[in-house]
Write a protein that holds these residues in place. Structure first.
Motif, short mmCIF file in Angstrom:
data_model
loop_
_atom_site.label_atom_id
_atom_site.label_comp_id
_atom_site.label_asym_id
_atom_site.label_seq_id
_atom_site.Cartn_x
_atom_site.Cartn_y
_atom_site.Cartn_z
N HIS A 207 -20.68 -12.48 -3.65
CA HIS A 207 -21.41 -13.08 -4.76
C HIS A 207 -21.69 -12.04 -5.84
N ASP B 177 -24.09 -9.23 0.78
CA ASP B 177 -25.38 -8.80 1.31
C ASP B 177 -25.21 -8.56 2.81
N ARG C 66 -35.07 -16.39 -2.33
CA ARG C 66 -33.93 -15.93 -1.54
C ARG C 66 -34.30 -15.76 -0.07
N HIS D 121 -20.24 -8.42 -4.42
CA HIS D 121 -20.63 -7.65 -3.24
C HIS D 121 -21.06 -8.62 -2.15
FE LIG Z 1 -26.64 -9.71 -3.31
#
Ligand SMILES: [Fe+2]
Length: 289
Positions: free
Chosen positions: A248, A110, A267, A108
């Motif tokens: 990713h 982000d 992250r 997918h």
């Molecule tokens: Fe993600």
């Protein structure tokens, strides 16, 4: 900066890609330059030795990296700029977001232009990251079925997560958005199939047979071992991904027995439309502004 041609890599180019680790102990200007080139060419950048040992100084160095690449944006209505990616499912039963559990995450994108992940502690077993090149998925679909490729350039329903654009309620967007867009010969992608399906369901729209077939073909190639670049991030390693060029994913994992040893990544989401321009329909900006 002159346009760097995007490389349509797949799993067979692993040996070439192995040699592109960036030395993160260089000065920030050099790191940003090398990471930008790598992101334009491969859609990702791998860095070693970027960060110091303790979490606070690591977060500060990551923040400096993010600020030099673009604008760091929050990742949830809670507003965190440096987010802990950990299995919190035992202590936060309410949190449904996949990155706060140990389960598999399928390929997918982000929402932000870039995602940076830094490994503080790998899992006991599993937790392999894999990356898939949007251009390779696109070209394999083109070689298989031109009609389904064209379908992916047409609008699909999509979903607004809770807190986005200052609103409290999650729900379907009024406008639709294609999976693929093209800008100056460069293909970009926004993809998270559960949100397409949730949006359609909520609006009582039935996806057409062609739309479902196009998404199935997309999933087939995005999950193909021939395309995926697989790596398990080790302690001290950082990966930056251009969300519009590379998807990713992560395999499920098992944590170490002690809670303090559990898998732990930091992250960042970075908005960087000037450095990495894409079609306006794929500029998602600051989701939680
Ligand atoms: Fe993600």
């Amino acid at each position: 900066m002159k346009e760097i041609k995007h490389f349509a890599w797949d799993a067979s180019h692993l040996s070439e890609i192995d040699s592109i680790w960036i030395n993160g102990s260089e000065d920030m200007e050099t790191i940003i330059d090398m990471a930008t080139q790598s992101l334009h060419h491969f859609g990702f950048a791998f860095l070693r030795n970027l960060c110091l040992d303790d979490k606070e100084s690591t977060a500060a160095r990551l923040t400096l990296l993010g600020e030099n690449l673009g604008s760091i944006v929050s990742q949830s209505p809670r507003g965190e700029l440096v987010e802990d990616v950990c299995d919190f499912s035992d202590v936060e039963a309410e949190d449904k977001r996949g990155y706060r559990s140990a389960g598999e995450l399928t390929p997918h994108s982000d929402p932000s232009t870039l995602i940076a992940l830094h490994c503080l502690q790998p899992a006991m077993t599993g937790g392999e990251s894999y990356l898939v090149n949007v251009r390779s998925i696109h070209d394999h679909i083109a070689a298989t079925d031109q009609t389904l490729l064209e379908e992916l350039y047409k609008p699909f329903p999509h979903w607004r997560v809770e807190g986005s654009h200052g609103i409290a309620q999650a729900g379907p967007y009024e406008t639709e958005r294609p999976v693929f867009c093209e800008n100056n010969g460069r293909v970009s992608c926004v993809y998270y199939r559960p949100f397409i399906e949730l949006s359609a369901q909520t609006q009582q729209i039935e996806l057409s047979e062609t739309q479902v077939a196009a998404l199935d073909l997309f999933d087939h190639f995005s999950r193909s071992d021939e395309l995926a670049l697989r790596t398990t991030l080790q302690k001290g390693e950082t990966i930056i991904v251009h969300n519009r060029s590379v998807l990713h994913a992560r395999t499920g994992y098992q944590d170490w027995p002690n809670a303090q040893d559990r898998r732990h990544l930091l992250r960042l989401w970075i908005d960087a439309p000037e450095r990495f321009p894409v079609h306006p329909q794929h500029e998602l900006g600051d989701l939680f502004a």
